[in-house]
Write an enzyme that holds these catalytic residues in place. Structure first.
Site, short mmCIF file in Angstrom:
data_model
loop_
_atom_site.label_atom_id
_atom_site.label_comp_id
_atom_site.label_asym_id
_atom_site.label_seq_id
_atom_site.Cartn_x
_atom_site.Cartn_y
_atom_site.Cartn_z
N HIS A 99 0.85 -1.19 0.00
CA HIS A 99 0.00 0.00 0.00
C HIS A 99 0.89 1.24 0.00
CE1 HIS A 99 -2.87 3.05 1.33
NE2 HIS A 99 -3.82 2.23 0.89
N GLU A 169 -3.99 2.13 -7.16
CA GLU A 169 -4.37 3.31 -6.38
C GLU A 169 -3.41 4.45 -6.71
OE1 GLU A 169 -6.43 2.52 -2.27
OE2 GLU A 169 -4.39 1.81 -2.20
#
EC number: 5.3.1.1
Length: 254
Positions: A99, A169
């Protein structure tokens, strides 16, 4: 072959165990009403995994349970870390790896992320490899180079027959309120699938689900669902409210 769809809520550093139980007492019945085609999951903080596991069992819910990160070794002198065997005790189905907050705040490198991806896959927990470009990279026109590099390095340790999920993302859209257009998202996902075809094969690339994350809300979920290479969503802030998250799930299936 139709790819499996996933909608995962990333709670980040929010919700105590009690708050998680209260959340699921509302969300699990709502999920049953929505009856989505997608697989829906949440990634609570490590301290709330047990409470969530018990609540999911209590409601006989199809909700998947995920973790926000994990260490690549099964045990050792790694203060503050969590291992894959520990996650398996709570019936964890998937784990987020790479992430952007782990990359940029905690300086996780692609080589370490690759070890985690491989370790998770070997333990039977589906790795969700998160990738995405920064605003600086985007403005330089180097988005494709960064995505390609993150995919090639991050998947280097994945066993040949293992399952994996990709989450795109764009860093500049995470928690900023800025949302990538559906056209931009589709282009990025299509490019990622081309890279996956080069890494594995065209057939394998067509089987891998690619999720979009970045200021996803109930009012834009439907638009992303129309993109042919968007196979689901990784939802941040909008997943913290059970009713709002249920709306995201419902709208993605309209």
């Amino acid at each position: 072959m139709e790819r499996k769809r996933y909608i995962f809520g990333n709670w980040k550093m929010h919700k105590t165990a009690k708050e998680a139980k209260d959340y699921l007492s509302v969300f699990c019945p709502l999920l049953e009403e929505v009856a989505p085609v997608s697989c829906v999951g949440i990634t609570p903080a490590f301290t709330a995994l047990h409470a969530c596991c018990e609540s999911i069992k209590f409601f006989h819910s199809p909700l998947w349970l995920g973790a926000q990160n994990v260490h690549q070794d099964t045990s050792g002198a790694f203060t503050g870390e969590i291992s894959l065997p520990m996650l398996k005790e709570f019936d964890v189905n998937f784990v987020l790896l790479g992430h952007s907050e782990c990359r940029h705040i905690f300086h996780e490198e692609d080589t370490t992320i690759a070890l985690k991806v491989g370790a998770a896959a070997r333990e039977g927990i589906i790795p969700v490899l998160c990738i995405g470009e920064t605003l600086e990279v985007r403005e330089k026109g180097a988005t494709e180079a960064m995505l390609s590099n993150q995919l090639m390095l991050g998947l280097a340790q994945l066993p040949e027959t293992a399952s994996v999920i990709i989450a795109y993302e764009p860093v500049w859209a995470i928690g900023t309120g800025k949302v990538a257009s559906a056209v931009d998202v589709q282009e990025a996902h299509a490019f990622c699938r081309e890279v996956l075809a080069n890494i594995f094969s065209k057939e394998k690339a067509e089987e891998i689900s690619i999720l979009y994350g970045g200021s996803v809300k109930a009012d834009n979920a439907e638009g992303f669902a129309r993109c042919p290479d968007v196979d689901g969503l990784l939802v941040g802030g909008a997943s913290l409210d059970p009713k709002v998250f249920a709306d995201v799930v419902a709208n993605f299936h309209r």
